[in-house]
Design a protein around this motif. Structure first.
Motif, mmCIF file in Angstrom:
data_model
loop_
_atom_site.group_PDB
_atom_site.id
_atom_site.type_symbol
_atom_site.label_atom_id
_atom_site.label_comp_id
_atom_site.label_asym_id
_atom_site.label_seq_id
_atom_site.Cartn_x
_atom_site.Cartn_y
_atom_site.Cartn_z
ATOM 1 N N ARG A 23 13.170 100.135 95.244
ATOM 2 C CA ARG A 23 12.728 100.383 93.940
ATOM 3 C C ARG A 23 13.564 100.159 93.398
ATOM 4 O O ARG A 23 13.594 101.158 92.006
ATOM 5 N N PHE A 24 14.741 101.090 93.282
ATOM 6 C CA PHE A 24 15.640 101.833 92.213
ATOM 7 C C PHE A 24 16.100 100.463 92.005
ATOM 8 O O PHE A 24 16.375 100.318 90.664
ATOM 9 N N LEU A 25 16.311 99.767 92.677
ATOM 10 C CA LEU A 25 17.209 98.043 91.625
ATOM 11 C C LEU A 25 16.466 97.856 91.236
ATOM 12 O O LEU A 25 16.653 96.700 90.254
ATOM 13 N N CYS A 26 15.144 97.038 91.890
ATOM 14 C CA CYS A 26 14.537 96.732 90.738
ATOM 15 C C CYS A 26 13.567 96.785 89.246
ATOM 16 O O CYS A 26 12.509 96.663 88.705
ATOM 17 N N ASP A 27 13.774 97.988 89.081
ATOM 18 C CA ASP A 27 12.940 98.685 87.907
ATOM 19 C C ASP A 27 14.425 99.184 86.895
ATOM 20 O O ASP A 27 15.716 99.643 86.793
ATOM 21 N N GLY A 28 13.567 98.141 85.362
ATOM 22 C CA GLY A 28 14.508 97.949 84.726
ATOM 23 C C GLY A 28 15.272 99.285 84.005
ATOM 24 O O GLY A 28 16.086 99.538 83.270
ATOM 25 N N GLU A 29 13.673 99.894 83.569
ATOM 26 C CA GLU A 29 14.479 101.709 82.995
ATOM 27 C C GLU A 29 15.817 101.573 83.488
ATOM 28 O O GLU A 29 16.977 102.921 83.113
ATOM 29 N N LEU A 30 15.504 102.082 85.246
ATOM 30 C CA LEU A 30 16.687 103.519 86.769
ATOM 31 C C LEU A 30 17.953 101.939 86.148
ATOM 32 O O LEU A 30 18.865 102.963 86.224
ATOM 33 N N THR A 31 17.752 100.538 85.876
ATOM 34 C CA THR A 31 19.295 100.063 85.739
ATOM 35 C C THR A 31 19.642 99.353 85.023
ATOM 36 O O THR A 31 20.671 99.016 84.475
ATOM 37 N N ARG A 32 19.063 99.636 82.999
ATOM 38 C CA ARG A 32 19.305 99.269 82.108
ATOM 39 C C ARG A 32 20.883 99.641 82.439
ATOM 40 O O ARG A 32 21.956 98.993 81.027
ATOM 41 N N TRP A 33 21.649 101.077 82.336
ATOM 42 C CA TRP A 33 23.118 100.988 82.358
ATOM 43 C C TRP A 33 23.779 100.472 83.409
ATOM 44 O O TRP A 33 24.804 101.107 83.455
ATOM 45 N N LEU A 34 23.306 99.922 84.374
ATOM 46 C CA LEU A 34 24.972 99.270 85.056
ATOM 47 C C LEU A 34 25.512 98.518 84.389
ATOM 48 O O LEU A 34 24.309 97.633 83.721
ATOM 49 N N PRO A 35 26.361 98.101 85.364
ATOM 50 C CA PRO A 35 27.284 96.952 84.281
ATOM 51 C C PRO A 35 27.354 95.339 85.063
ATOM 52 O O PRO A 35 27.779 94.896 84.328
ATOM 53 N N ILE A 36 26.721 95.320 85.700
ATOM 54 C CA ILE A 36 26.254 93.941 86.619
ATOM 55 C C ILE A 36 24.532 93.706 86.305
ATOM 56 O O ILE A 36 23.678 94.504 85.473
ATOM 57 N N VAL A 45 19.162 92.717 95.979
ATOM 58 C CA VAL A 45 19.538 94.236 96.558
ATOM 59 C C VAL A 45 19.475 93.720 98.575
ATOM 60 O O VAL A 45 20.750 95.339 98.516
ATOM 61 N N HIS A 46 18.992 92.762 99.220
ATOM 62 C CA HIS A 46 19.476 93.276 100.555
ATOM 63 C C HIS A 46 21.059 92.817 100.394
ATOM 64 O O HIS A 46 21.720 93.371 101.130
ATOM 65 N N ILE A 47 21.694 91.881 99.537
ATOM 66 C CA ILE A 47 23.367 91.647 99.232
ATOM 67 C C ILE A 47 23.963 93.237 99.281
ATOM 68 O O ILE A 47 24.748 93.441 99.789
ATOM 69 N N HIS A 48 23.403 93.766 97.866
ATOM 70 C CA HIS A 48 24.347 95.739 97.118
ATOM 71 C C HIS A 48 23.616 96.336 98.950
ATOM 72 O O HIS A 48 25.130 97.109 98.794
ATOM 73 N N VAL A 49 22.521 96.510 99.334
ATOM 74 C CA VAL A 49 22.858 97.252 100.218
ATOM 75 C C VAL A 49 23.756 97.603 101.688
ATOM 76 O O VAL A 49 24.138 97.989 102.474
ATOM 77 N N PRO A 74 13.573 109.960 98.619
ATOM 78 C CA PRO A 74 15.170 109.993 97.890
ATOM 79 C C PRO A 74 14.847 110.191 96.749
ATOM 80 O O PRO A 74 14.345 109.311 95.937
ATOM 81 N N VAL A 75 15.605 110.357 96.092
ATOM 82 C CA VAL A 75 15.948 110.822 94.646
ATOM 83 C C VAL A 75 17.333 110.571 93.902
ATOM 84 O O VAL A 75 16.876 110.188 92.391
ATOM 85 N N GLY A 76 18.301 109.397 94.676
ATOM 86 C CA GLY A 76 19.073 108.822 94.100
ATOM 87 C C GLY A 76 19.975 108.565 94.925
ATOM 88 O O GLY A 76 19.936 108.334 96.514
ATOM 89 N N TYR A 77 21.871 108.587 94.522
ATOM 90 C CA TYR A 77 22.644 107.864 95.588
ATOM 91 C C TYR A 77 23.458 108.436 94.975
ATOM 92 O O TYR A 77 23.849 108.735 93.649
ATOM 93 N N GLY A 94 23.183 107.749 90.831
ATOM 94 C CA GLY A 94 22.460 107.555 89.888
ATOM 95 C C GLY A 94 20.698 107.886 90.390
ATOM 96 O O GLY A 94 21.227 109.067 90.905
ATOM 97 N N LEU A 95 20.428 108.280 89.470
ATOM 98 C CA LEU A 95 18.869 108.764 89.706
ATOM 99 C C LEU A 95 17.678 109.029 89.421
ATOM 100 O O LEU A 95 17.979 108.101 88.309
ATOM 101 N N ILE A 96 16.915 108.560 89.866
ATOM 102 C CA ILE A 96 15.418 108.163 89.901
ATOM 103 C C ILE A 96 14.936 108.822 88.068
ATOM 104 O O ILE A 96 15.630 110.265 88.485
ATOM 105 N N GLN A 97 13.802 108.446 87.300
ATOM 106 C CA GLN A 97 13.866 109.095 86.030
ATOM 107 C C GLN A 97 12.981 110.753 86.728
ATOM 108 O O GLN A 97 13.390 111.517 85.794
ATOM 109 N N LYS A 98 12.280 110.751 87.464
ATOM 110 C CA LYS A 98 11.475 112.105 87.650
ATOM 111 C C LYS A 98 12.549 113.363 87.668
ATOM 112 O O LYS A 98 12.306 114.471 87.494
ATOM 113 N N VAL A 99 13.985 112.645 88.548
ATOM 114 C CA VAL A 99 14.735 114.330 88.389
ATOM 115 C C VAL A 99 16.417 114.079 87.504
ATOM 116 O O VAL A 99 16.770 115.278 87.325
#
Length: 179
Positions: A23-36, A45-49, A74-77, A94-99
């Protein structure tokens, strides 16, 4: 190994966290600031985990999944990990937008750095944020991180910085005492 702070519970990432990370890594808004290149396709996502789990297995520390102490989801990592093919240990969060906007990223990062300096006896921790991500750059600076040209693992469009234990303690202790 579990960690806590005043509002957060830190649990080492496990296989069961795949659905949250999806849910986190497939969300364009949550991941727009990641350097990859995100958002991720499911295979990535499987590879990342798998990489997060492997880091725990090989080093005994890594990325934690964050839960608010009064919540069940969970609210983030947040965590510390070796950057591949380098001598650097990187702060990741990283945190979900809600928090977002409640100081939880700072609280998580402080607790992780305390763990890194005290528990892991790290001499220095590195961090990076895309220069356009003003909130993340400000967070790294608030942690006492200063620009560090040695930390060039993610490309030129990043604020790359580091902090040692003494600087962190001098910078963060006054921040944590304030209400």
């Amino acid at each position: 190994m579990n960690l806590t702070s005043s509002r957060l519970l830190f649990l080492p990432m496990e296989e069961q966290d795949l659905s949250f990370m999806k849910r986190f890594l497939c969300d364009g808004e949550l991941t727009r600031w990641l350097p990859i290149d995100y958002p991720c396709p499911m295979k990535q996502v499987h590879i990342h985990v798998e990489r997060r789990l492997s880091h725990w297995d090989h080093h005994g520390f890594g990325t934690f999944v964050l839960y608010e102490t009064d919540g069940a989801r969970p609210v983030g990592y947040c965590g510390l990990e070796h950057v591949v093919d380098s001598p650097f240990i990187d702060l990741r969060y990283g945190l979900i937008q809600k928090v977002q906007g409640r100081g939880l990223a700072f609280e998580a990062a402080v607790r992780i750095l305390e763990y890194g300096f005290e528990g892991l006896k790290l001499p220095r921790v590195y961090g990076a944020a895309m220069t356009g991500n003003r909130a993340s750059v400000a967070l790294l600076k608030k942690l006492g991180m200063r620009p560090d040209t040695r930390f060039d693992c993610y490309g030129d469009n990043l604020f790359a910085a580091s902090v040692d234990k003494l600087t962190f303690e001098q910078r963060v202790s006054p921040c944590m005492e304030a209400p």
